[in-house]
Design an enzyme around this catalytic site. Sequence first.
Site, PDB file in Angstrom:
ATOM      1  N   CYS A   1      13.874  42.989-110.035  1.00 38.71           N
ATOM      2  CA  CYS A   1      15.222  43.552-110.140  1.00 38.71           C
ATOM      3  C   CYS A   1      15.919  43.525-108.782  1.00 38.71           C
ATOM      4  O   CYS A   1      16.292  42.459-108.314  1.00 38.71           O
ATOM      5  CB  CYS A   1      15.169  44.955-110.750  1.00 38.71           C
ATOM      6  SG  CYS A   1      16.788  45.523-111.303  1.00 38.71           S
TER       7      CYS A   1
ATOM      8  N   HIS B   1      11.774  44.566-115.611  1.00 40.55           N
ATOM      9  CA  HIS B   1      10.820  45.415-114.895  1.00 40.55           C
ATOM     10  C   HIS B   1       9.437  45.403-115.554  1.00 40.55           C
ATOM     11  O   HIS B   1       9.173  46.256-116.428  1.00 40.55           O
ATOM     12  CB  HIS B   1      11.320  46.861-114.885  1.00 40.55           C
ATOM     13  CG  HIS B   1      12.456  47.109-113.951  1.00 40.55           C
ATOM     14  ND1 HIS B   1      12.280  47.577-112.671  1.00 40.55           N
ATOM     15  CD2 HIS B   1      13.780  46.944-114.120  1.00 40.55           C
ATOM     16  CE1 HIS B   1      13.468  47.707-112.081  1.00 40.55           C
ATOM     17  NE2 HIS B   1      14.389  47.326-112.940  1.00 40.55           N
TER      18      HIS B   1
ATOM     19  N   GLU C   1       6.705  46.487-114.356  1.00 42.31           N
ATOM     20  CA  GLU C   1       5.952  47.708-114.003  1.00 42.31           C
ATOM     21  C   GLU C   1       6.261  48.850-114.954  1.00 42.31           C
ATOM     22  O   GLU C   1       5.579  49.877-114.931  1.00 42.31           O
ATOM     23  CB  GLU C   1       6.240  48.108-112.545  1.00 42.31           C
ATOM     24  CG  GLU C   1       7.530  48.842-112.293  1.00 42.31           C
ATOM     25  CD  GLU C   1       8.765  47.945-112.259  1.00 42.31           C
ATOM     26  OE1 GLU C   1       8.652  46.753-112.611  1.00 42.31           O
ATOM     27  OE2 GLU C   1       9.851  48.443-111.888  1.00 42.31           O
TER      28      GLU C   1
END
Lengths: 261, 194
Positions: free
Chosen positions: A89, A219, A221
Amino acid sequence: MKQAIAVLQLPGSNCEWETARAIARAGGNARVVRWNEPAEVLDRHAGYVIPGGFAYQDRVRAGAVAARLPFVQQVARRARQGAPVLGICNGAQVLVEAGLVPGMREDALDLVLGPNRMMGRDGYYSRWVLLGAGPAAERCLFTRGVGPRLLPIPMAHGEGRFATRDPIVAERIPSYVALRYCMPDGMDAIEFPHNPNGSIASAAGITNEAGNVLALMPHPERAILRAQVPEELGSFVRGGPTEDGPGLGIFRAMVEFLEEA
Amino acid sequence: MSFQWTQVLVSLRNADPTALTALACLRRSLGFGERLLALRRRVLWELSGPAEADRGMVIERLRLGGELWNPNKEQARIRSAGEPIDLLQLAPAQERSWFHALAWSPERDLDRRPHALRSAIDGERWSLRRGILWSLKIDRQEGTEGRKGAEEAVLCSAPGRGLLVHPQLEDYRWIDGDPSLPWVGEGAAEGLEL
């Protein structure tokens, strides 16, 4: 001892700790490194992740100021030596501003991450998207294991549209796309909202020629556990809620690359 | 169809954090040091609409509308075609050290504000363009040609070079004195349709 991965904490980063946790769950050894530590600290690490957030409040352009820090330039040097570098990002915006991806030319910036282009709205947008392997997935060390699967991963950004005004770059860019926005049937997502920002070549993640750098707008994660995936996307993932999620593979690929190196 | 143009130059009442950050980045990370004396950032809006529209009414509704600037934290100077207003308000002695680059994105469909503005004015066909006016003050005592130094600061010509204008996203032009009105030319002044 496992080689350490530096997760860069820039002023305005806000995903560094969850990114470090994702690396740890993937079996890696992550350390959050602050931007005001001596740049030589970075040399003690074998891989680098620039996490999401709003470095320098996105002043001038998202990622523009951070990309010019000597600290980040040190990461760029390590990337050119072959170290794995993942930008997520805002981290992807930093890598694009630093010219690390696609890195076609040393004397020009090939790409920009422009404002989202969305039908009937503008500004910041977040949703879950489906990612599939792009033409460069096998070359990119982070995405070699993706195969034919579709990965549900959340995106959240206002300036995530990979774009160029250079017709030669535009023609060549598909061969640098490691992950692309997909329709549920696996076809390229061209239109909003499956392509949430109007990116060229449906690009969600773009790599460099060597495949050791990945600028990824969604994302991973935030999708390291199966339980994090919304129910309506459950058909795209396997296993129970405590099992690994679709985003973990990107971090695991980085860790495995460093173990083999 | 003939048009009329109005420009609105908006600046923060307090110090602009974006300009301060950009100045620090140019000085420390990109090697400009103290020869870059100052940097200012302002937003320039340009509206075009029907020639027969009541100019006073348009300006009054812009002031009341709040779409283009927030009077609590920003100040605006407005000029219409034919008005010899000194938009940049520079004293002649200062002008030699200042260089002004006006940057704008040629992409015209990324901002929803024009739709709100159109209804705020008169519902007629109005167009809007947004530019960023970067003003750089270069120390000419340092031996480098001012304009060249300003150009190096403005344009992202290569990785690690330049900061303020990204060539894959924006166009820019140098402004000597006030920007022309319209600043791009009539053919390109359609901008965003209100």
